[in-house]
Every structure is written in structure tokens, then in C-alpha cells.
Design a protein around this motif. Structure first.
Motif, PDB file in Angstrom:
ATOM      1  N   ASP A 172     -12.308  31.241  68.385  1.00 14.71           N
ATOM      2  CA  ASP A 172     -11.454  31.314  67.189  1.00 14.71           C
ATOM      3  C   ASP A 172     -11.651  32.629  66.439  1.00 14.71           C
ATOM      4  O   ASP A 172     -10.684  33.251  65.985  1.00 14.71           O
ATOM      5  CB  ASP A 172     -11.792  30.173  66.216  1.00 14.71           C
ATOM      6  CG  ASP A 172     -11.265  28.830  66.694  1.00 14.71           C
ATOM      7  OD1 ASP A 172     -10.459  28.830  67.644  1.00 14.71           O
ATOM      8  OD2 ASP A 172     -11.672  27.806  66.124  1.00 14.71           O
ATOM      9  N   GLY A 194     -10.790  25.128  65.571  1.00 18.19           N
ATOM     10  CA  GLY A 194     -10.582  24.141  66.626  1.00 18.19           C
ATOM     11  C   GLY A 194      -9.836  22.953  66.068  1.00 18.19           C
ATOM     12  O   GLY A 194     -10.139  21.809  66.368  1.00 18.19           O
ATOM     13  N   SER A 234      -7.129  20.292  65.563  1.00 19.48           N
ATOM     14  CA  SER A 234      -6.120  19.630  66.388  1.00 19.48           C
ATOM     15  C   SER A 234      -4.811  19.499  65.623  1.00 19.48           C
ATOM     16  O   SER A 234      -4.811  19.187  64.435  1.00 19.48           O
ATOM     17  CB  SER A 234      -6.601  18.240  66.785  1.00 19.48           C
ATOM     18  OG  SER A 234      -7.887  18.326  67.342  1.00 19.48           O
ATOM     19  N   SER A 267       0.261  26.298  70.039  1.00 15.67           N
ATOM     20  CA  SER A 267      -1.049  25.886  70.548  1.00 15.67           C
ATOM     21  C   SER A 267      -1.801  27.093  71.127  1.00 15.67           C
ATOM     22  O   SER A 267      -1.210  27.943  71.790  1.00 15.67           O
ATOM     23  CB  SER A 267      -0.845  24.853  71.640  1.00 15.67           C
ATOM     24  OG  SER A 267      -1.982  24.798  72.459  1.00 15.67           O
ATOM     25  N   SER A 285      -7.391  20.381  74.160  1.00 14.38           N
ATOM     26  CA  SER A 285      -8.661  19.685  74.005  1.00 14.38           C
ATOM     27  C   SER A 285      -8.457  18.180  74.031  1.00 14.38           C
ATOM     28  O   SER A 285      -7.329  17.697  74.145  1.00 14.38           O
ATOM     29  CB  SER A 285      -9.275  20.120  72.680  1.00 14.38           C
ATOM     30  OG  SER A 285     -10.490  19.483  72.467  1.00 14.38           O
ATOM     31  N   ASP A 331     -15.045  16.879  70.448  1.00 16.04           N
ATOM     32  CA  ASP A 331     -14.033  17.515  71.293  1.00 16.04           C
ATOM     33  C   ASP A 331     -14.664  17.930  72.629  1.00 16.04           C
ATOM     34  O   ASP A 331     -15.782  18.464  72.646  1.00 16.04           O
ATOM     35  CB  ASP A 331     -13.458  18.746  70.585  1.00 16.04           C
ATOM     36  CG  ASP A 331     -12.544  18.342  69.429  1.00 16.04           C
ATOM     37  OD1 ASP A 331     -12.469  17.133  69.138  1.00 16.04           O
ATOM     38  OD2 ASP A 331     -11.934  19.225  68.809  1.00 16.04           O
ATOM     39  N   TYR A 381      -5.003  22.714  69.917  1.00 14.33           N
ATOM     40  CA  TYR A 381      -5.565  23.358  68.730  1.00 14.33           C
ATOM     41  C   TYR A 381      -4.527  24.341  68.183  1.00 14.33           C
ATOM     42  O   TYR A 381      -3.867  25.043  68.964  1.00 14.33           O
ATOM     43  CB  TYR A 381      -6.808  24.184  69.070  1.00 14.33           C
ATOM     44  CG  TYR A 381      -8.071  23.391  69.340  1.00 14.33           C
ATOM     45  CD1 TYR A 381      -8.169  22.037  69.040  1.00 14.33           C
ATOM     46  CD2 TYR A 381      -9.184  24.035  69.892  1.00 14.33           C
ATOM     47  CE1 TYR A 381      -9.340  21.337  69.286  1.00 14.33           C
ATOM     48  CE2 TYR A 381     -10.366  23.346  70.135  1.00 14.33           C
ATOM     49  CZ  TYR A 381     -10.434  21.995  69.836  1.00 14.33           C
ATOM     50  OH  TYR A 381     -11.595  21.321  70.069  1.00 14.33           O
TER      51      TYR A 381
END
Ligand code: GLN
Length: 478
Positions: A59, A99, A101, A115, A119, A189, A215
Motif C-alpha cells: 500500500d 488493505g 475491502s 480494485s 483477498s 485476510d 481492496y
């Protein structure tokens, strides 16, 4: 009295200006637009502190590369997952990459980018555990992380499988609850759990990923549209030029990059010296500035409480009642995330921290200032007034000098409490000593040693503060 109040207010205004001056980092503006991005404290391989205590991970590398590609700047705030989501919701930060969702429920409050990763949620148990299925969880304790998709999943199936859910603020504490045997399993996750196990977390995955999803980078619904668009364009560019692949492979392709960090006390201090030093400085700043403001606020409210006026007495009692009665943690969250969601104006974490401590510690101060003045014999005020001194002057020249002597030990006590209470501000992401400790431990799992170092540092600070206060007290009595 009025003049005295005006002077005090003037002083408060000057001090606010002073804080603005000493904390330029909070307001620093570059020519390029700077966005504040919230993230998790530890969610490797997506975000975590490396050996140099720099924030790295998929990230972090992605958002920095996208920022570079699209010509904006980012200021990363490792708040913890739930705190970051709350801060985004209240408009305190511009975006979250953690991360996170993409879920329908979240889409009601946030706008998501395309996206950038797939995950799912897996169940992990201790290495020697015999549990392999959800049906074996009956009557057991299961650990989850606050506000995550994993927690939602666990809550949605707990009645069916008959287990009890316990909640933790970060992944590391959640894993620890399972490795120590307090909980029998946790939900995490899948890429994060796989990576953690590869890095030495003593757990094993026993289920296939459930709740599969994507994510995304999030902004508050309807806001920061240009940031979201830049993220999407940047992501497309990074995928096209191979940078995206490079970043993900850098973290996922790596086999065991086991830490070479020294694990002795001295080694840990050396390794984390600069992060600890920064945390130490932040703690001192928070303490000193809060002590000044809380003392001013407390004295004003305390004096209002003894003034011969029903309204000011009522005001004083109400302020003391509210701010002494509210848990510090609740007050901090209320000011940092509650108030901005109502007003729409951001409050920097440092300022929110100072306001919190000023109100809470100031309420305690007001209570003992009031008590100290009331402890001075009534006859003193009567005598001063009968000599023709006005109220304000009698207060200043006759009552306060006697009252202050009574209050000094309480002041010292309150200063020490203020110092300790700064640790609670770690919940709003201030990188003071406690938050620094959490982040270091999240990386090296040396809870005992790092907390010992942090605890000793607080004791040293408290000793210094006590010495200083006692010295002042001796000078006053001399
Ligand atoms: N992907 C999970 C969620 O969005 C967990 C994220 C995290 O813990 N940082 O809820």
C-alpha cells in the motif's frame, strides 16, 4: 476580576499562536497538493514499519508511486485500521489505504478506487491446535480486529457455530491472543496471514478464503474526487509500466526476510533510537503545552467557582462536572472524530490532543483550585474587603497567596497525571511514546523488552518532572 480574565484570555490566544509556531509540520503546505492518508499500524505486507521504522509495504509503495506519477504529495498517518476509517468518515483525513475491502456497506459512506488487490478471510489457529473447521469452535473464544471485514464475517457466523468473539485494535494483538491460547482462532485476510506466518508468526491457516473481495483506496463519499481520479489513473499507469508488478513482487516474492535486528535491550534501543527519541519529544511537547493550558483553564474555572456570582459558580460546576466525568479516551475520540464530523472542519491530531488534555486535566485543576481557595479562612476575605480592597484585589493579594500554598502538591500531582495521560492520545494516532512502542512491537514482537524500555522512559520523565516541581515548590516557600 474582568481585567484579570481579559489578561488570561490574551495569554491563551498568544499560547495558541505559539503552538502554531512550534508545530509547523501540521500545517506545512507545499506547492504540490498534500493529501493526508490514513493507514493501518501493522498489516504486512501492505503496511508496516521496517527496521528503520519507515512505513513500507505494498500500500505504501503504491500510494507513493501513484503520488509521484500524478504530481501530488502524501502525508502518511499510521492510525490503525478502525481509527483510520473513522477519521476518514469524519473528514479528518483525505483518504485511506489499508488493505481495505470494498464492501457494499462501506460504499454507502466511502467512494472506492478500482480494485488493486484480491483477498479473502481465512481462519488461523495455533500451530499445535487440532481445530480445522468452523464447527469445532463451539463454546470457544475467537479473536478479531475491530471494524474489519474479518470481524464482520465472524459476527455473521458466530450464532451458527456457537463461538464468542473478542476484539483487538491491531492484527498483532489479535495473533498474540491466539498464540498465548486465550483465543482458539482468529480471522484475518489471507495474504496478510500467509505473509505473517512466513515471517514467523506462530499460527497456521486452516480454512479456504471466505468472503472473497477486493481492496480499494477510499475517500469520503462525494469528496476528494480529484484524488480518487488521480489514484485510478496512477494505478492504471503503474500496471502498464510494470511498476505495480515490481512492487507486489518485492513484498510477496520475498521468502523469509527474517529480521537481523538485535534483540538485546541495548540493541533494541540502538535500532529504534530515533523513533523512540521522536516519540519522547512528542510526549514532552504534549505534556508541557497541555500543562500550561490546563493550568490556565483550571485556574479560570476554579476562580469562577468561588466568585460571588451564581451564574459563574454554576458555569464552573458544570464544566468540572462534564470534563472530569468523561473518560479521557472518550473525550479524545469525541474531539478528534466526533466534532469534525459535525462541523466539517479538520482538527489536527496534536491540537485535538491538547484540547482533550486541557479540558480533562483543567477540570481536575479547577476542582482543587476551588477547594484551595475555599480552604482559606472566610475571615480573610471579609477583613480584606472591610479594609476597602475590591474583590479582585483581595483575591489576588490576600486569598490566592495563601490558597496557592495549599494547592501546590495538587498541581504537582496533576502535572504527573497529565504526562501519563498523554499515552491515551495514541488512539488518535499521535506518534508519542506509547504509539511508537506499539509500532515497534508490531514489527519485532518484542513486547516485554520494548514495553520495559517505554515504561522506564516514562519513569525517568516523571522523576524529572517531580524534581522540577519540587524545586519550584521550594523556591515558592523560600
Ligand atoms: N480487509 C479487511 C477490511 O477491510 C482488513 C483491513 C485491515 O485490517 N487493515 O476490513
Amino acid at each position: 476580576m474582568k481585567k484579570w480574565l481579559l489578561k488570561s484570555l490574551g495569554l491563551v490566544v498568544c499560547l495558541i499562536g505559539f503552538i502554531g509556531f512550534i508545530k509547523p509540520a501540521e500545517t506545512a503546505q507545499a506547492a504540490e497538493k498534500t493529501y493526508t492518508i490514513g493507514t493501518d499500524v501493522t498489516f504486512p505486507p501492505f503496511e508496516f514499519a521496517n527496521d528503520q521504522n519507515e512505513y513500507v509495504g505494498i500500500d505504501m509503495d503504491l500510494i507513493r508511486a501513484i503520488a509521484k506519477d500524478q504530481g501530488f504529495k502524501v502525508q502518511i498517518k499510521p492510525l490503525g485500521f478502525n481509527a483510520a476509517v473513522q477519521a476518514l468518515d469524519s473528514g479528518q483525513i483525505d483518504g485511506v489505504i489499508a488493505g481495505m475491502s470494498i464492501t457494499d456497506e462501506r460504499k454507502a459512506k466511502f467512494d472506492f478506487s478500482k480494485s488493486y488487490f484480491q483477498s479473502g478471510v481465512v481462519m488461523a489457529v495455533a500451530q499445535n491446535s487440532k481445530i480445522t473447521k468452523l464447527s469445532q469452535l463451539k463454546g470457544q473464544r475467537v479473536a478479531v480486529k475491530t471494524g474489519t471485514a474479518g470481524a464482520d464475517y465472524a459476527n455473521s457466523i458466530k450464532a451458527k457455530y456457537g463461538f464468542k468473539v473478542v476484539t483487538f485494535d491491531d492484527s498483532n494483538n489479535m495473533y498474540q491472543d491466539v498464540t498465548t491460547g486465550n483465543s482458539v482462532a482468529c480471522f484475518e485476510d489471507s495474504p496478510v496471514m500467509q505473509y505473517g506466518i512466513k515471517q514467523g508468526t506462530k499460527l497456521k491457516i486452516v480454512t479456504e478464503p471466505a468472503e472473497k473481495g477486493d481492496y480499494g483506496f477510499a475517500v469520503k463519499k462525494g469528496q476528494n474526487k480529484e484524488l480518487l481520479a488521480a489514484f485510478n489513473t496512477g494505478l492504471t499507469n503503474l500496471r502498464a509500466n510494470g511498476q505495480y508488478k515490481k512492487i507486489t513482487e518485492k513484498y510477496l516474492g520475498a521468502t523469509n526476510t527474517k529480521k537481523t535486528e538485535s534483540r538485546t535491550f541495548i540493541g533494541l534501543i540502538k535500532q529504534n533510537g530515533s523513533a523512540l527519541w521522536d516519540g519522547f519529544k512528542e510526549t514532552i511537547w504534549l505534556t508541557l503545552v497541555s500543562i500550561i493550558f490546563a493550568t490556565i483553564f483550571g485556574i479560570i474555572v476554579g476562580l469562577l467557582g468561588v466568585a460571588p456570582n451564581k451564574f459563574s459558580k454554576g458555569l464552573s460546576s458544570t464544566l468540572i462536572y462534564i470534563f472530569r466525568g468523561m473518560p479521557l479516551l472518550v473525550l479524545a475520540l469525541f474531539i478528534y472524530t466526533g466534532v469534525p464530523s459535525l462541523t466539517g472542519n479538520k482538527i489536527p491530531a496534536f491540537v485535538a490532543g491538547i484540547i482533550t488534555l486541557t479540558l480533562n486535566e483543567g477540570a481536575y485543576t479547577a476542582a482543587f483550585v476551588k477547594g484551595g481557595i475555599e480552604a482559606v479562612d472566610n475571615g480573610q476575605m471579609e477583613a480584606a474587603r472591610s479594609l476597602g480592597l475590591p474583590y479582585g484585589k483581595s483575591m489576588r493579594k490576600v486569598i490566592l497567596p495563601q490558597g496557592i500554598r495549599i494547592m501546590v502538591p495538587s498541581f504537582i500531582n496533576q502535572f504527573i497525571i497529565t504526562l501519563k495521560d498523554t499515552s491515551i492520545l495514541s488512539v488518535i494516532g499521535l506518534l508519542e511514546l506509547t504509539q511508537t512502542g506499539k509500532i515497534i512491537i508490531a514489527r519485532n514482537l518484542e513486547g516485554f523488552k520494548v514495553w520495559t524500555i517505554i515504561a522506564l522512559t516514562y519513569l525517568v520523565l516523571i522523576t524529572l518532572l517531580t524534581w522540577l516541581s519540587n524545586w519550584v515548590q521550594r523556591r515558592m516557600n523560600a
